[in-house]
Design an enzyme around this catalytic site. Structure first.
Site, PDB file in Angstrom:
ATOM      1  N   HIS A 137       0.782  -1.167   0.070  1.00  0.00           N
ATOM      2  CA  HIS A 137       0.015   0.055   0.122  1.00  0.00           C
ATOM      3  C   HIS A 137       0.940   1.362   0.029  1.00  0.00           C
ATOM      4  O   HIS A 137       1.648   1.363   0.987  1.00  0.00           O
ATOM      5  CB  HIS A 137      -0.806   0.146   1.281  1.00  0.00           C
ATOM      6  CG  HIS A 137      -1.984   1.071   1.436  1.00  0.00           C
ATOM      7  ND1 HIS A 137      -2.653   1.649   0.458  1.00  0.00           N
ATOM      8  CD2 HIS A 137      -1.773   2.113   2.342  1.00  0.00           C
ATOM      9  CE1 HIS A 137      -3.148   2.850   0.806  1.00  0.00           C
ATOM     10  NE2 HIS A 137      -2.709   3.019   1.889  1.00  0.00           N
ATOM     11  N   GLY A 152       2.503   5.116   4.357  1.00  0.00           N
ATOM     12  CA  GLY A 152       2.026   6.049   5.319  1.00  0.00           C
ATOM     13  C   GLY A 152       0.717   5.465   5.509  1.00  0.00           C
ATOM     14  O   GLY A 152       0.167   4.753   4.803  1.00  0.00           O
ATOM     15  N   GLU A 153      -0.027   5.891   6.710  1.00  0.00           N
ATOM     16  CA  GLU A 153      -1.247   5.326   7.020  1.00  0.00           C
ATOM     17  C   GLU A 153      -2.280   6.137   5.923  1.00  0.00           C
ATOM     18  O   GLU A 153      -1.985   6.959   5.190  1.00  0.00           O
ATOM     19  CB  GLU A 153      -1.803   5.905   8.417  1.00  0.00           C
ATOM     20  CG  GLU A 153      -1.033   5.135   9.479  1.00  0.00           C
ATOM     21  CD  GLU A 153      -1.255   5.411  10.903  1.00  0.00           C
ATOM     22  OE1 GLU A 153      -2.210   6.250  11.057  1.00  0.00           O
ATOM     23  OE2 GLU A 153      -0.817   5.182  11.945  1.00  0.00           O
ATOM     24  N   SER A 154      -3.238   5.245   5.990  1.00  0.00           N
ATOM     25  CA  SER A 154      -4.323   5.516   4.944  1.00  0.00           C
ATOM     26  C   SER A 154      -4.765   7.163   5.399  1.00  0.00           C
ATOM     27  O   SER A 154      -5.191   7.421   6.420  1.00  0.00           O
ATOM     28  CB  SER A 154      -5.650   4.850   4.945  1.00  0.00           C
ATOM     29  OG  SER A 154      -6.461   5.239   3.964  1.00  0.00           O
ATOM     30  N   GLY A 155      -4.991   8.000   4.342  1.00  0.00           N
ATOM     31  CA  GLY A 155      -5.374   9.368   4.701  1.00  0.00           C
ATOM     32  C   GLY A 155      -4.278  10.270   4.972  1.00  0.00           C
ATOM     33  O   GLY A 155      -4.558  11.438   5.390  1.00  0.00           O
ATOM     34  N   VAL A 156      -3.177   9.945   4.983  1.00  0.00           N
ATOM     35  CA  VAL A 156      -2.024  10.813   5.441  1.00  0.00           C
ATOM     36  C   VAL A 156      -1.605  11.871   4.493  1.00  0.00           C
ATOM     37  O   VAL A 156      -1.012  12.680   4.663  1.00  0.00           O
ATOM     38  CB  VAL A 156      -0.861  10.017   5.838  1.00  0.00           C
ATOM     39  CG1 VAL A 156      -0.028   9.465   4.674  1.00  0.00           C
ATOM     40  CG2 VAL A 156       0.049  10.762   6.870  1.00  0.00           C
ATOM     41  N   GLY A 157      -2.133  11.574   3.018  1.00  0.00           N
ATOM     42  CA  GLY A 157      -1.774  12.615   2.217  1.00  0.00           C
ATOM     43  C   GLY A 157      -0.794  12.165   0.964  1.00  0.00           C
ATOM     44  O   GLY A 157      -0.206  12.797   0.271  1.00  0.00           O
ATOM     45  N   LYS A 158      -0.688  10.820   0.789  1.00  0.00           N
ATOM     46  CA  LYS A 158       0.312  10.230  -0.152  1.00  0.00           C
ATOM     47  C   LYS A 158      -0.140  10.630  -1.604  1.00  0.00           C
ATOM     48  O   LYS A 158       0.792  10.986  -2.189  1.00  0.00           O
ATOM     49  CB  LYS A 158       0.649   8.612   0.118  1.00  0.00           C
ATOM     50  CG  LYS A 158       0.797   8.292   1.382  1.00  0.00           C
ATOM     51  CD  LYS A 158       0.894   6.778   1.417  1.00  0.00           C
ATOM     52  CE  LYS A 158      -0.408   5.874   0.991  1.00  0.00           C
ATOM     53  NZ  LYS A 158      -1.454   6.306   2.289  1.00  0.00           N
ATOM     54  N   ASP A 176      -1.796   3.896  -4.628  1.00  0.00           N
ATOM     55  CA  ASP A 176      -2.516   2.993  -3.737  1.00  0.00           C
ATOM     56  C   ASP A 176      -2.006   1.680  -3.650  1.00  0.00           C
ATOM     57  O   ASP A 176      -1.918   1.120  -2.555  1.00  0.00           O
ATOM     58  CB  ASP A 176      -4.134   3.143  -4.125  1.00  0.00           C
ATOM     59  CG  ASP A 176      -4.927   2.676  -2.931  1.00  0.00           C
ATOM     60  OD1 ASP A 176      -4.666   2.777  -1.848  1.00  0.00           O
ATOM     61  OD2 ASP A 176      -5.694   1.276  -3.370  1.00  0.00           O
ATOM     62  N   GLU A 201      -6.422   8.662  -6.928  1.00  0.00           N
ATOM     63  CA  GLU A 201      -7.625   8.872  -6.033  1.00  0.00           C
ATOM     64  C   GLU A 201      -7.243  10.145  -5.068  1.00  0.00           C
ATOM     65  O   GLU A 201      -6.449   9.654  -4.204  1.00  0.00           O
ATOM     66  CB  GLU A 201      -7.833   7.661  -5.255  1.00  0.00           C
ATOM     67  CG  GLU A 201      -8.919   7.853  -4.313  1.00  0.00           C
ATOM     68  CD  GLU A 201      -9.290   6.816  -3.290  1.00  0.00           C
ATOM     69  OE1 GLU A 201     -10.288   6.902  -2.364  1.00  0.00           O
ATOM     70  OE2 GLU A 201      -8.595   5.730  -3.541  1.00  0.00           O
ATOM     71  N   ARG A 242      17.583  15.049  12.758  1.00  0.00           N
ATOM     72  CA  ARG A 242      17.470  16.465  12.493  1.00  0.00           C
ATOM     73  C   ARG A 242      18.993  16.680  11.589  1.00  0.00           C
ATOM     74  O   ARG A 242      19.136  17.534  11.030  1.00  0.00           O
ATOM     75  CB  ARG A 242      17.538  17.388  13.625  1.00  0.00           C
ATOM     76  CG  ARG A 242      16.310  17.091  14.327  1.00  0.00           C
ATOM     77  CD  ARG A 242      16.443  18.364  15.432  1.00  0.00           C
ATOM     78  NE  ARG A 242      16.631  19.643  15.121  1.00  0.00           N
ATOM     79  CZ  ARG A 242      16.831  20.602  15.950  1.00  0.00           C
ATOM     80  NH1 ARG A 242      16.726  20.153  17.047  1.00  0.00           N
ATOM     81  NH2 ARG A 242      16.916  21.902  15.582  1.00  0.00           N
TER      82      ARG A 242
END
Length: 312
Positions: A137, A152-158, A176, A201, A242
């Site tokens: 994913h 990254g997690e679903s909805g994080v902005g990929k 996706d 998407e 950093r």
């Protein structure tokens, strides 16, 4: 799973015998040229490979063997686990080999290519077609020639980040769901499933066709994955790298790629950060590492001054 009939379609091969075995499965990406076997030595015969016969093998078969030996060698070449036999240079197949292939349902195929050329083309094709594969994913983009896998997690902005990268002139490979094949040691090739090729998407907007909107130059069918950028929501109090000396790896199948974790916070340009990450990765591969240079400067300054209180 790869079948013999797929090989025929890919290389435009002619079927001479054994056509009932066209659904035979090809399981081994290695190829065999059974020269010693034609001479009678079958102790280490790699019978589960595609067998290629060239001018040398056929000449020896026809000129140096008796009728009984040709019949014996042909039968021993055609085992139940042998996917197929290919004759190069459009060589006429020996009658004994045709009969053995028909009897054992081993496809006997002919190509007009010379032996070396066909061997090379077939080897590359089989390595890719039979390579270990998995799905992940994420989003795969080509940024300055570097294949960047954004996770990254679903909805994080990929997908939104990928859209911004495409608008900046970079190329989308998959959104996706990324199909990944390990074609050789530490070489991972990523592509999109056919169902979602060229599509992105965007939540609130829906499905968009990147090729239709931005042109064919903004998409890529396949790309080697070299860098992973993992997006995660910024957590207050968490210690993020950093300097850049913390080198982490992402394991995919039996390979590892460089991994960078980017915390998401309002106002951060993720597309710009990923562009810089890709350029920095290229520089590191060329031998320059800003983090290492800074660390060396720091250590040198400590040695010179005996401390940092007057310099930092």
């Amino acid at each position: 799973m790869l079948r013999v009939h797929e090989l025929i379609d890919q290389f435009t091969l002619k079927v001479v015998a054994g056509d009932e075995g066209l659904t035979n499965e090809i399981k081994n990406y290695d190829i065999s040229r059974p020269a010693l076997e034609i001479g009678g030595y079958f102790s280490h015969y790699s019978s589960d490979r595609v067998q290629i016969l060239g001018m040398t093998e056929i000449s020896f078969f026809e000129r140096m063997l008796t009728d009984k030996e040709r019949e014996d060698r042909s039968k021993r070449l055609c085992r139940k686990e042998t996917p197929c036999i290919v004759l190069a240079r459009q060589l006429p197949p020996p009658l004994e080999l045709i009969e053995a292939c028909n009897a054992s349902n081993t496809p006997l195929l002919v190509t007009d290519a010379n032996t070396t050329t066909f061997y090379s083309r077939l080897s590359g094709y089989l390595e890719k077609a039979l390579a270990p594969e998995t799905n992940m994913h994420g989003v795969l983009v080509d940024v300055y020639g570097i294949g960047v896998l954004i996770t990254g997690e679903s909805g994080v902005g990929k997908s939104e980040t990928a859209l911004e990268l495409v608008k900046n002139g970079h190329r989308l490979v998959a959104d996706d769901n990324v199909e990944i094949k390990e074609v050789s040691d530490n070489v991972l090739m990523g592509s999109a499933p056919k169902l979602i090729q060229n599509l992105l998407e965007i939540r609130g907007l829906g499905i968009i066709n990147v090729m239709t909107l931005f042109g064919a130059g903004c998409i890529l069918a396949e790309k080697r994955i070299m860098l992973n950028v993992n997006l995660e929501t910024w957590e207050k109090g968490r210690d993020y790298d950093r300097v850049g000396l913390d080198r982490r790896k992402l394991s995919i199948l039996n390979s590892e790629i460089e991994m960078r974790t980017i915390p998401i916070r309002p106002g951060r340009s993720l597309a710009g950060i990923i562009e810089v990450a890709a350029m920095n990765y290229r520089l590191q591969n060329m031998g320059y590492d800003a983090a290492v240079e800074f660390n060396e400067r720091l250590n040198k300054q400590i040695k010179v001054n005996g401390g940092l209180e007057n310099d930092i």
